[in-house]
Write an enzyme that holds these catalytic residues in place. Structure first.
Site, PDB file in Angstrom:
ATOM      1  CB  SER A  37      54.052  45.279  35.346  1.00  0.00           C
ATOM      2  OG  SER A  37      52.615  45.961  35.247  1.00  0.00           O
TER       3      SER A  37
ATOM      4  CE1 TYR B  88      52.539  40.588  37.840  1.00  0.00           C
ATOM      5  CE2 TYR B  88      51.621  42.574  37.889  1.00  0.00           C
ATOM      6  CZ  TYR B  88      52.281  41.630  36.956  1.00  0.00           C
ATOM      7  OH  TYR B  88      52.471  41.556  35.739  1.00  0.00           O
TER       8      TYR B  88
END
Length: 274
Positions: free
Chosen positions: A144, A157
């Site tokens: 990400s 995350y």
């Protein structure tokens, strides 16, 4: 015949988190290149729906939960029962948009297992299977843009994706000069169910402007994979953001991330995979 098409002939790919979003889009792109598929996620009905859109290739579906400690090796055994895996797409993962202390530890433990531990376990299975290979094999790990900085309200995350990025880049360098390539993909915001499942906030115009479709990310992923790229950030604005963050202090980058992502929603839905 294009380079990617000729390279894909006779290949068999395992795609995790394939029931929706980026994983489903990658599965369809691979099918268009005549790559046989093993698709896995928790929801068999959703996998069946994706499999029905992957025409012209053999498709196996395996309902599995990689959030469980024994999930990865059980999956690998099932996925390789009918033949070797030449392409591994480590896409399964989930996140939540909340302060760290507002989420039950069991959910955090599952996130660590799915986003990191199971990914590493599958990577090890794949590398071990190709130690003596003489034909090209490809591993893709989905990280990400959050891997480039700390992200308040997505602390665990983003940290898990930083792990995926560093792990993948090290594997890429270790495997340099061998038939096995390792590519890390760092998508920014993507138009999938992830945002609703994570309780995503009231995003700023920058976050909305940089959002890409799952199909865009899937196509960028496969281009990078066939070319043996180390790390790729799909989308120009996302590339500029990840490049620019290196010129900010870490505290400032964290504050910018807070502004870009806005406030969390009031309710946190049940876990969703991306």
């Amino acid at each position: 015949m294009s380079t990617s098409t000729s390279a894909s002939v006779g290949k068999r790919a395992l795609v995790t988190g394939a029931s929706s979003g980026i994983g489903a889009a990658i599965a369809r792109e691979l099918a268009n290149l005549d790559v046989d598929l093993v698709l896995t996620a928790r929801r068999r009905d959703a996998l069946s729906a994706v499999a029905a859109t992957c025409n012209g290739v053999k498709v196996e579906i395996i309902a599995a939960d990689l959030g469980k400690p024994d999930g990865a090796r059980t999956l690998w055994a099932a996925a390789t029962a009918n033949g070797p895996i030449d392409i591994l797409i480590n896409n399964a993962g989930f996140g939540y948009f909340r302060c760290f202390d507002e989420v039950d530890w069991a959910r955090d433990a599952e996130l660590v297992q799915l986003n990191m531990t199971s990914l590493v376990a599958l990577a090890r299975c794949f590398v071990d299977a190709h130690k003596t290979t003489t034909t090209p094999a490809h591993m893709v790990n989905i990280a990400s843009t959050g891997a480039y900085q700390s992200v308040p309200n997505m602390a665990l995350y983003a940290a898990s994706k930083a792990f995926v990025r560093n792990f993948s880049e090290a594997l890429h360098d270790e495997q340099s000069g061998t038939p096995l390539s390792v590519t890390c993909i760092c998508p920014g915001g993507t138009d999938t169910a992830f945002h609703a499942a994570s309780g995503g906030g009231d995003y700023s115009w920058i976050a909305n402007a940089s959002t890409k479709s799952a199909e865009f990310v899937a196509q960028a992923t496969l281009r990078a994979m066939w070319r043996g790229k180390r790390t790729v950030v799909p989308g120009l604005l996302n590339k500029l953001t990840c490049f620019g963050v290196r010129f900010l202090s870490r505290p400032l980058a964290s504050r910018v991330a807070t502004h870009v992502l806005g406030r969390p929603r009031l309710a946190l839905p049940v876990r969703g995979e991306v």
